[in-house]
Design a protein around this motif. Structure first.
Motif, mmCIF file in Angstrom:
data_model
loop_
_atom_site.group_PDB
_atom_site.id
_atom_site.type_symbol
_atom_site.label_atom_id
_atom_site.label_comp_id
_atom_site.label_asym_id
_atom_site.label_seq_id
_atom_site.Cartn_x
_atom_site.Cartn_y
_atom_site.Cartn_z
ATOM 1 N N ALA A 106 21.171 22.724 21.461
ATOM 2 C CA ALA A 106 19.822 22.682 20.787
ATOM 3 C C ALA A 106 20.031 21.194 20.412
ATOM 4 C CB ALA A 106 18.661 23.485 19.821
ATOM 5 N N ALA A 107 20.604 20.478 21.556
ATOM 6 C CA ALA A 107 21.365 18.816 21.219
ATOM 7 C C ALA A 107 21.852 18.139 21.736
ATOM 8 C CB ALA A 107 22.557 19.333 19.083
ATOM 9 N N PRO A 108 20.841 18.306 22.961
ATOM 10 C CA PRO A 108 21.019 17.530 24.466
ATOM 11 C C PRO A 108 20.908 16.108 23.833
ATOM 12 C CG PRO A 108 18.456 18.724 24.437
ATOM 13 C CD PRO A 108 19.785 19.206 23.236
ATOM 14 N N GLU A 109 19.847 15.831 23.098
ATOM 15 C CA GLU A 109 19.815 14.001 22.438
ATOM 16 C C GLU A 109 21.557 13.211 22.212
ATOM 17 O OE1 GLU A 109 19.251 16.532 19.132
ATOM 18 O OE2 GLU A 109 19.119 17.269 20.290
ATOM 19 N N LEU A 110 22.013 14.749 21.543
ATOM 20 C CA LEU A 110 23.291 13.752 21.565
ATOM 21 C C LEU A 110 24.519 13.266 23.175
ATOM 22 C CD1 LEU A 110 24.815 16.185 18.809
ATOM 23 C CD2 LEU A 110 23.214 13.650 18.178
ATOM 24 N N THR A 111 23.669 14.059 23.359
ATOM 25 C CA THR A 111 24.966 13.530 25.225
ATOM 26 C C THR A 111 24.991 11.912 25.194
ATOM 27 O OG1 THR A 111 24.013 15.508 25.901
ATOM 28 C CG2 THR A 111 24.941 14.083 28.035
#
Length: 105
Positions: A57-62
């Motif tokens: 739940a952290a795709p914004e860190l990609t």
């Protein structure tokens, strides 16, 4: 590496190909729509980093992972090394894949 290589383009292509298996492995999926003497297009269609971050739940860190590539991308000087690099998108920034495109100048 590029400054000391007799053919910086060939050195980069050789390194990119070896890293597919030696550094990245099965967590990534690579395609090569063009691979000839003047162009090497290496497209990443599956990214382990994105998959792990998405699953947690952290795709914004990609995009942070994508930004690490700036270290070697910014070292390419087309005038000195005889090739240019282009990556117009990444999976982490919403692209369908990550194009790593090397073209002789």
């Amino acid at each position: 590496m590029l400054d000391s290589a007799p053919d910086p383009f060939e050195a980069m292509v050789t390194l990119a190909k070896s890293r597919e298996t030696q550094a990245f492995g099965v967590g990534f999926s690579f395609r090569h729509p063009i691979d000839d003497d003047s162009r090497f297009y290496e497209d990443v269609h599956r990214c382990f980093y994105h998959d792990v971050l998405l699953a947690n739940a952290a795709p914004e860190l990609t995009p942070v992972m994508c930004a690490f590539d700036r270290n070697w991308i910014d070292a390419i000087d087309p005038g000195r090394h005889g090739f240019r690099f282009e990556r117009t998108s990444t999976i982490g920034t919403g692209g369908s894949h990550c194009p790593f495109h090397f073209t002789r100048a």
